[in-house]
Design an enzyme around this catalytic site. Structure first.
Site, PDB file in Angstrom:
ATOM      1  N   CYS A 112       0.825  -1.208   0.000  1.00 45.84           N
ATOM      2  CA  CYS A 112       0.000   0.000   0.000  1.00 45.84           C
ATOM      3  C   CYS A 112       0.863   1.264   0.000  1.00 45.84           C
ATOM      4  O   CYS A 112       1.579   1.532  -0.954  1.00 45.84           O
ATOM      5  CB  CYS A 112      -0.958  -0.044   1.190  1.00 45.84           C
ATOM      6  SG  CYS A 112      -2.358   1.095   1.063  1.00 45.84           S
ATOM      7  N   HIS A 113       0.836   2.062   1.075  1.00 46.10           N
ATOM      8  CA  HIS A 113       1.618   3.293   1.148  1.00 46.10           C
ATOM      9  C   HIS A 113       3.040   3.065   1.675  1.00 46.10           C
ATOM     10  O   HIS A 113       3.827   4.017   1.719  1.00 46.10           O
ATOM     11  CB  HIS A 113       0.918   4.315   2.059  1.00 46.10           C
ATOM     12  CG  HIS A 113      -0.311   4.934   1.464  1.00 46.10           C
ATOM     13  ND1 HIS A 113      -1.525   4.284   1.429  1.00 46.10           N
ATOM     14  CD2 HIS A 113      -0.508   6.135   0.871  1.00 46.10           C
ATOM     15  CE1 HIS A 113      -2.431   5.061   0.857  1.00 46.10           C
ATOM     16  NE2 HIS A 113      -1.846   6.186   0.505  1.00 46.10           N
TER      17      HIS A 113
END
Length: 207
Positions: A112-113
């Protein structure tokens, strides 16, 4: 499940604001495969998980970041969540800790991030990876080859885009963590210095 990771110890680095499912499900998969996991964090005693935009559960911190050593682990898991990597990328101790896995060729899984932190470590240049779509421009500007796939593996770096990709992410993560350290080539060219201050050998055909 076959205990492919028996005897291996995996660090899970998070700050307050990590996406909870991106810790709990990969952590459970690692432990089911026989690994020992430790939550490493700059937070003291407990670290706060989030479900999207809402606070979720508190998790016990097994190892304070200021005492953690990459040499003590066989691999690293980096969950996402917007707040979590945005804090880690500003902490020199976090960058040094993550950098230690890349310098020694140990596998790293980021979802994800989480690749945001890897930009500041200085290890994405020339690598193929994926992430949450909003990181695409940042990663490309840092020299990464960003692709839109559920999971990407590049020389021991496993990356995925979002919670829906966790099953594919877990499978590749376990495979790479079982494989262990990446082999290094003997012929090295000009070393590159990461943002954490460590020099990374540039290896022909490997970066």
């Amino acid at each position: 499940m076959e205990k492919k990771l028996a005897g291996k110890k995996i660090a899970i680095l998070v700050a307050d604001g990590f996406e909870q499912v991106e810790l709990t499900e990969p952590k459970a998969a690692l432990e089911a495969a026989g690994a020992t996991t430790e939550i490493v964090s700059p937070a003291r005693n407990e670290v706060q998980g989030w479900n999207h935009d809402e606070k979720a559960d508190l998790f016990h911190v097994d190892m304070p970041l200021d005492r953690a050593r990459s040499d003590d682990y066989d691999g690293l898991l980096l969950p996402g969540g917007v707040r979590n990597p945005d804090q880690l990328r500003q902490l020199s101790r976090a960058l040094e800790f993550v950098d230690g896995f890349f310098v020694t060729g140990k596998p790293v899984a980021a979802i994800c991030h989480a690749p945001w932190t890897l930009i500041d470590v200085g290890v994405v240049d020339g690598r193929k990876l994926t992430s949450w779509p909003s990181l695409k421009t940042d990663l490309r500007n840092a020299g990464a080859m960003w692709v839109d796939r559920d999971v990407v593996v590049d020389k021991g770096l496993i990356s995925s885009r979002k919670p829906a990709d966790i099953p594919a992410f877990n499978k590749k993560m376990i495979d790479e963590f079982e494989r262990g350290r990446q082999q290094r080539r003997l012929t090295l060219v000009q070393p590159q210095k990461s943002r954490s201050g460590t020099q990374h050998p540039t290896q022909p055909g490997v970066r």
